[in-house]
Scaffold this active site. Structure first.
Site, PDB file in Angstrom:
ATOM      1  CG  ASP A  33      42.399  33.162  37.919  1.00  0.00           C
ATOM      2  OD1 ASP A  33      43.576  34.203  37.694  1.00  0.00           O
ATOM      3  OD2 ASP A  33      41.867  32.620  37.104  1.00  0.00           O
ATOM      4  CB  ILE A  34      37.406  34.219  36.031  1.00  0.00           C
ATOM      5  CG1 ILE A  34      35.851  33.783  35.990  1.00  0.00           C
ATOM      6  CG2 ILE A  34      38.263  33.882  34.794  1.00  0.00           C
ATOM      7  CD1 ILE A  34      35.387  34.851  34.861  1.00  0.00           C
ATOM      8  CG  ASN A  91      52.545  35.172  34.417  1.00  0.00           C
ATOM      9  OD1 ASN A  91      53.563  34.541  34.657  1.00  0.00           O
ATOM     10  ND2 ASN A  91      51.220  34.822  34.490  1.00  0.00           N
ATOM     11  CD  GLN A  98      51.433  41.942  32.855  1.00  0.00           C
ATOM     12  OE1 GLN A  98      52.344  41.941  31.996  1.00  0.00           O
ATOM     13  NE2 GLN A  98      50.548  42.638  33.375  1.00  0.00           N
ATOM     14  CG  HIS A 104      47.548  40.194  37.503  1.00  0.00           C
ATOM     15  ND1 HIS A 104      47.762  40.847  36.541  1.00  0.00           N
ATOM     16  CD2 HIS A 104      47.799  38.593  37.312  1.00  0.00           C
ATOM     17  CE1 HIS A 104      47.944  40.051  35.674  1.00  0.00           C
ATOM     18  NE2 HIS A 104      47.820  38.824  35.701  1.00  0.00           N
ATOM     19  CG  HIS A 106      48.633  34.598  39.282  1.00  0.00           C
ATOM     20  ND1 HIS A 106      47.566  34.109  38.475  1.00  0.00           N
ATOM     21  CD2 HIS A 106      49.317  35.326  38.433  1.00  0.00           C
ATOM     22  CE1 HIS A 106      47.577  34.589  37.314  1.00  0.00           C
ATOM     23  NE2 HIS A 106      48.683  35.558  37.245  1.00  0.00           N
TER      24      HIS A 106
HETATM   25  P1  5GP Z   1      48.104  36.584  33.566  1.00  0.00           P
HETATM   26  O1  5GP Z   1      48.102  35.703  32.634  1.00  0.00           O
HETATM   27  O2  5GP Z   1      47.815  38.182  33.195  1.00  0.00           O
HETATM   28  O3  5GP Z   1      49.368  36.325  34.625  1.00  0.00           O
HETATM   29  O4  5GP Z   1      46.761  36.263  34.341  1.00  0.00           O
HETATM   30  C1  5GP Z   1      45.543  36.882  34.234  1.00  0.00           C
HETATM   31  C2  5GP Z   1      44.483  36.132  35.147  1.00  0.00           C
HETATM   32  O5  5GP Z   1      43.352  36.692  35.224  1.00  0.00           O
HETATM   33  C3  5GP Z   1      44.277  34.466  34.492  1.00  0.00           C
HETATM   34  O6  5GP Z   1      44.648  33.784  35.487  1.00  0.00           O
HETATM   35  C4  5GP Z   1      42.760  34.669  34.169  1.00  0.00           C
HETATM   36  O7  5GP Z   1      42.166  33.401  34.473  1.00  0.00           O
HETATM   37  C5  5GP Z   1      42.164  35.755  35.207  1.00  0.00           C
HETATM   38  N1  5GP Z   1      41.198  36.462  34.683  1.00  0.00           N
HETATM   39  C6  5GP Z   1      40.975  36.856  33.473  1.00  0.00           C
HETATM   40  N2  5GP Z   1      39.690  37.690  33.341  1.00  0.00           N
HETATM   41  C7  5GP Z   1      38.948  37.478  34.525  1.00  0.00           C
HETATM   42  C8  5GP Z   1      37.875  38.068  35.302  1.00  0.00           C
HETATM   43  O8  5GP Z   1      37.240  38.589  34.541  1.00  0.00           O
HETATM   44  N3  5GP Z   1      37.785  37.833  36.512  1.00  0.00           N
HETATM   45  C9  5GP Z   1      38.735  36.895  37.277  1.00  0.00           C
HETATM   46  N4  5GP Z   1      38.311  36.715  38.546  1.00  0.00           N
HETATM   47  N5  5GP Z   1      39.861  36.627  36.797  1.00  0.00           N
HETATM   48  C10 5GP Z   1      40.050  36.833  35.426  1.00  0.00           C
END
Ligand code: 5GP
Length: 119
Positions: A33-34, A91, A98, A104, A106
Site C-alpha cells: 500500500d502506498i 472495504n 472504500q 482489494h 488489505h
Molecule cells: P480502500 O479505502 O479503498 O479500502 O483502500 C484503498 C487503499 O489503496 C488505501 O489504503 C490507499 O493508501 C491505497 N492506494 C491508493 N492509491 C494507491 C496507489 O496508487 N498505489 C498503491 N500501492 N496504493 C494505493
C-alpha cells in the site's frame, strides 16, 4: 455499481502505473500500500473487473475466486505473518470508506493490531 476501468488499481493491473509488487500469478496481484497503516500493509487484487466482494463472488468464474483466495493465503504465508498473526480486511461501499472501486483485500501485520474496529 458499474466497474470503472480508469480506477487506480485497474491502471496498476494494466501496467500503466507502477507498484511495489509482492506477488503475482494468473489470478491475483499483491503490492505494498502506498500509504501503509501498519509496518506491513499489502493489498491483494484479483485480475478481473470487480468492484467489491459481492460483485466478485456473484460474477467471477470459480477458478478466479479460488485462485484469488489462494493468493491471499500465499501472500500472508510468504510475508511470514502466520505465526505472529495478521488481519485481512476488505472495504465495500460508502459506509466502509472504500476509496478504490476495484476489489482489494488489505493484509495488515508487523505489530500488535489491537481491537478490530475503532469506535
Ligand atoms: P480502500 O479505502 O479503498 O479500502 O483502500 C484503498 C487503499 O489503496 C488505501 O489504503 C490507499 O493508501 C491505497 N492506494 C491508493 N492509491 C494507491 C496507489 O496508487 N498505489 C498503491 N500501492 N496504493 C494505493
Amino acid at each position: 455499481m458499474t466497474y470503472d476501468k480508469t480506477n487506480i488499481f485497474a491502471k496498476i493491473l494494466r501496467g500503466e502505473i507502477p507498484c511495489n509488487k509482492v506477488y503475482e500469478d494468473d489470478h491475483a496481484l499483491a503490492f505494498h500500500d502506498i500509504n501503509p497503516q501498519a509496518p506491513i500493509h499489502v493489498l491483494v487484487i484479483p485480475k478481473g473487473d470487480y468492484v467489491s466482494m459481492a460483485d466478485f463472488t456473484a460474477h467471477a468464474p470459480d477458478s478466479l475466486v479460488t485462485g484469488f483466495f489462494r493468493a491471499v493465503g500465499e501472500v500472508a504465508r510468504s510475508l511470514e505473518l502466520e505465526q505472529p498473526g495478521y488481519r485481512i480486511l476488505a472495504n465495500a461501499g460508502r459506509d466502509a470508506h472504500q476509496e478504490v472501486p476495484h476489489l482489494h483485500i488489505h493484509i495488515f501485520g508487523g505489530k500488535k493490531l489491537g481491537p478490530m474496529l475503532t469506535r
